[in-house]
Design a protein around this motif. Structure first.
Motif, PDB file in Angstrom:
ATOM      1  N   LEU A  54       0.814  -1.210   0.000  1.00 39.71           N
ATOM      2  CA  LEU A  54       0.000   0.000   0.000  1.00 39.71           C
ATOM      3  C   LEU A  54       0.852   1.267   0.000  1.00 39.71           C
ATOM      4  O   LEU A  54       0.450   2.289  -0.559  1.00 39.71           O
ATOM      5  N   GLN A  55       1.999   1.210   0.620  1.00 42.09           N
ATOM      6  CA  GLN A  55       2.859   2.398   0.647  1.00 42.09           C
ATOM      7  C   GLN A  55       3.260   2.810  -0.763  1.00 42.09           C
ATOM      8  O   GLN A  55       3.270   3.997  -1.102  1.00 42.09           O
ATOM      9  N   ALA A  56       3.587   1.820  -1.592  1.00 47.07           N
ATOM     10  CA  ALA A  56       3.946   2.119  -2.981  1.00 47.07           C
ATOM     11  C   ALA A  56       2.758   2.711  -3.738  1.00 47.07           C
ATOM     12  O   ALA A  56       2.918   3.637  -4.540  1.00 47.07           O
ATOM     13  N   LEU A  57       1.568   2.194  -3.476  1.00 52.43           N
ATOM     14  CA  LEU A  57       0.370   2.713  -4.145  1.00 52.43           C
ATOM     15  C   LEU A  57       0.083   4.146  -3.713  1.00 52.43           C
ATOM     16  O   LEU A  57      -0.302   4.986  -4.535  1.00 52.43           O
ATOM     17  N   PHE A  58       0.259   4.448  -2.428  1.00 52.99           N
ATOM     18  CA  PHE A  58       0.023   5.808  -1.942  1.00 52.99           C
ATOM     19  C   PHE A  58       0.941   6.807  -2.636  1.00 52.99           C
ATOM     20  O   PHE A  58       0.502   7.871  -3.079  1.00 52.99           O
ATOM     21  N   VAL A  59       2.216   6.457  -2.745  1.00 48.64           N
ATOM     22  CA  VAL A  59       3.168   7.356  -3.402  1.00 48.64           C
ATOM     23  C   VAL A  59       2.743   7.620  -4.844  1.00 48.64           C
ATOM     24  O   VAL A  59       2.734   8.770  -5.308  1.00 48.64           O
ATOM     25  N   ALA A  60       2.355   6.562  -5.552  1.00 51.05           N
ATOM     26  CA  ALA A  60       1.955   6.701  -6.960  1.00 51.05           C
ATOM     27  C   ALA A  60       0.702   7.554  -7.091  1.00 51.05           C
ATOM     28  O   ALA A  60       0.613   8.426  -7.971  1.00 51.05           O
ATOM     29  N   LEU A  61      -0.275   7.332  -6.227  1.00 54.26           N
ATOM     30  CA  LEU A  61      -1.517   8.105  -6.282  1.00 54.26           C
ATOM     31  C   LEU A  61      -1.275   9.572  -5.921  1.00 54.26           C
ATOM     32  O   LEU A  61      -1.852  10.475  -6.531  1.00 54.26           O
ATOM     33  N   GLU A  62      -0.430   9.817  -4.934  1.00 55.21           N
ATOM     34  CA  GLU A  62      -0.132  11.192  -4.546  1.00 55.21           C
ATOM     35  C   GLU A  62       0.498  11.949  -5.713  1.00 55.21           C
ATOM     36  O   GLU A  62       0.184  13.124  -5.949  1.00 55.21           O
ATOM     37  N   ARG A  63       1.390  11.294  -6.439  1.00 53.20           N
ATOM     38  CA  ARG A  63       2.010  11.933  -7.603  1.00 53.20           C
ATOM     39  C   ARG A  63       0.976  12.263  -8.670  1.00 53.20           C
ATOM     40  O   ARG A  63       0.995  13.347  -9.265  1.00 53.20           O
ATOM     41  N   LYS A  64       0.071  11.329  -8.892  1.00 53.90           N
ATOM     42  CA  LYS A  64      -0.967  11.568  -9.897  1.00 53.90           C
ATOM     43  C   LYS A  64      -1.866  12.724  -9.480  1.00 53.90           C
ATOM     44  O   LYS A  64      -2.306  13.522 -10.314  1.00 53.90           O
ATOM     45  N   MET A  65      -2.173  12.813  -8.188  1.00 52.56           N
ATOM     46  CA  MET A  65      -3.003  13.914  -7.710  1.00 52.56           C
ATOM     47  C   MET A  65      -2.295  15.251  -7.909  1.00 52.56           C
ATOM     48  O   MET A  65      -2.899  16.219  -8.381  1.00 52.56           O
ATOM     49  N   GLU A  66      -1.044  15.317  -7.547  1.00 54.93           N
ATOM     50  CA  GLU A  66      -0.312  16.578  -7.694  1.00 54.93           C
ATOM     51  C   GLU A  66      -0.210  16.981  -9.159  1.00 54.93           C
ATOM     52  O   GLU A  66      -0.363  18.160  -9.499  1.00 54.93           O
ATOM     53  N   GLU A  67       0.027  16.004 -10.026  1.00 55.51           N
ATOM     54  CA  GLU A  67       0.079  16.287 -11.462  1.00 55.51           C
ATOM     55  C   GLU A  67      -1.264  16.813 -11.979  1.00 55.51           C
ATOM     56  O   GLU A  67      -1.310  17.589 -12.938  1.00 55.51           O
ATOM     57  N   SER A  68      -2.346  16.397 -11.325  1.00 54.08           N
ATOM     58  CA  SER A  68      -3.694  16.801 -11.738  1.00 54.08           C
ATOM     59  C   SER A  68      -4.151  18.099 -11.066  1.00 54.08           C
ATOM     60  O   SER A  68      -5.278  18.555 -11.304  1.00 54.08           O
ATOM     61  N   GLY A  69      -3.315  18.658 -10.205  1.00 55.92           N
ATOM     62  CA  GLY A  69      -3.689  19.885  -9.514  1.00 55.92           C
ATOM     63  C   GLY A  69      -4.562  19.672  -8.297  1.00 55.92           C
ATOM     64  O   GLY A  69      -5.229  20.603  -7.830  1.00 55.92           O
ATOM     65  N   ILE A  70      -4.574  18.455  -7.768  1.00 59.08           N
ATOM     66  CA  ILE A  70      -5.321  18.147  -6.546  1.00 59.08           C
ATOM     67  C   ILE A  70      -4.301  18.073  -5.411  1.00 59.08           C
ATOM     68  O   ILE A  70      -3.531  17.112  -5.317  1.00 59.08           O
ATOM     69  N   TYR A  71      -4.302  19.090  -4.546  1.00 59.66           N
ATOM     70  CA  TYR A  71      -3.228  19.218  -3.569  1.00 59.66           C
ATOM     71  C   TYR A  71      -3.616  18.877  -2.130  1.00 59.66           C
ATOM     72  O   TYR A  71      -2.766  18.915  -1.249  1.00 59.66           O
ATOM     73  N   TYR A  72      -4.890  18.551  -1.901  1.00 55.70           N
ATOM     74  CA  TYR A  72      -5.338  18.332  -0.531  1.00 55.70           C
ATOM     75  C   TYR A  72      -5.892  16.915  -0.399  1.00 55.70           C
ATOM     76  O   TYR A  72      -6.959  16.594  -0.917  1.00 55.70           O
ATOM     77  N   LEU A  73      -5.136  16.081   0.299  1.00 57.22           N
ATOM     78  CA  LEU A  73      -5.435  14.654   0.392  1.00 57.22           C
ATOM     79  C   LEU A  73      -5.794  14.289   1.831  1.00 57.22           C
ATOM     80  O   LEU A  73      -5.259  14.858   2.784  1.00 57.22           O
ATOM     81  N   TYR A  74      -6.691  13.335   1.949  1.00 60.09           N
ATOM     82  CA  TYR A  74      -7.047  12.842   3.277  1.00 60.09           C
ATOM     83  C   TYR A  74      -7.465  11.385   3.179  1.00 60.09           C
ATOM     84  O   TYR A  74      -7.759  10.866   2.091  1.00 60.09           O
TER      85      TYR A  74
END
Length: 281
Positions: free
Chosen positions: A211-231
């Motif tokens: 799951l840690q690897a998946l979180f890192v990948a998803l966080e990168r995709k969010m930042e690339e998409s302009g979504i900066y607030y994660l919870y």
């Protein structure tokens, strides 16, 4: 009541029958009293026992005067502005945590493992990719295997495809061509935030840090998409996702009592946040 309804857009107020709750996401601060009355009416009609308001800081006293309690904060939920998570319980049973001591033990354990979200390489034989609609059937089977109950019908491939169409991004880790672990970022474009959710690891592949690897990948995709607030909302009495959130650099910001049905029934959910940009009140 008619005027209030006109002022609310689609999705502002949700009657969630599966989890017996009424949720208010966006509202006119001048209509707090009448909105509270309307939510209580909807709760009575639907059998809901919990009201949830995603409030603004300036309105907290208005809501608490009506019997709401501040359970936590989701930082940056409204395009960078914090959401104050206010709840009103309509029964004593719904307001009472089943295992508060265990929840505190889990939290202490998790905070002791607080990290900064460093990327962790996948074990040999595992690979990662973004999932698509063709994966809906296999994803649904994984969620059905891992969760006896879940807040949303993730064991239904039709529903999984629907979430994809609505913007939820899924990442999976595979082993020998089969999905071993999955997670998603449920993007709310209107709010400019995303919930890291639908995390499931096949029992045969637990304890490998997938799951840690998946979180890192998803966080990168969010930042690339302009979504900066994660919870992320995690089961308070279960170590797994709380430890993962802490290791990934998420900060604990409160606990939602008997928030939804997941795994065995109503459970408390911890709030973990990771703003990728500064948030504000």
């Amino acid at each position: 009541m008619v005027n209030v309804e006109i002022m609310l857009a689609s999705g502002d107020l949700v009657v969630d029958q599966q989890n017996r709750r009424v949720k208010l996401h966006v509202y006119d601060p001048n209509q707090v009293v009448v909105l509270d009355q309307w939510m209580r009416k909807l709760a009575q009609e639907s059998g809901a026992t919990k009201l949830i308001v995603y409030g603004k800081k300036a309105d907290v006293e208005k809501w608490t005067a009506l019997g709401y309690a501040l359970e936590g904060v989701i930082e940056g939920f409204f395009h960078g502005e914090n959401a104050q998570m206010l709840s009103s319980f309509l029964t004593k049973e719904r307001a009472t945590s089943v295992a508060p001591d265990l929840a505190e033990e889990v939290l202490a354990l998790s905070l002791g493992k607080q990290g900064n979200g460093e990327e962790k390489a996948l074990p040999a034989g595992y690979s990662m990719r973004e999932a698509g609609e063709a994966d809906a059937e296999e994803l649904a089977k994984l969620y059905a295997l891992v969760f006896a109950t879940y807040p949303t019908p993730m064991d239904d491939p039709v529903y999984v495809r629907k979430t994809m169409e609505e913007g939820t991004r899924y990442m999976v880790v595979e082993y020998e061509g089969k999905i071993a672990c999955a997670a998603s970022a449920e993007v709310n474009e209107r709010m400019g935030s995303a919930e890291m959710t639908d995390c499931a690891t096949h029992p045969d592949h637990g304890g490998k840090g997938l799951l840690q690897a998946l979180f890192v990948a998803l966080e990168r995709k969010m930042e690339e998409s302009g979504i900066y607030y994660l919870y992320s909302l995690t089961r308070a009495q279960s170590p797994g996702m709380n430890v993962t959130a802490a290791k990934m650099g998420y900060t604990y910001r409160g606990r939602l009592i008997n928030n939804c049905t997941i795994f065995s029934g109503y459970e408390d959910m911890n709030i973990w946040v990771k703003p990728l940009r500064p948030s504000w009140e």
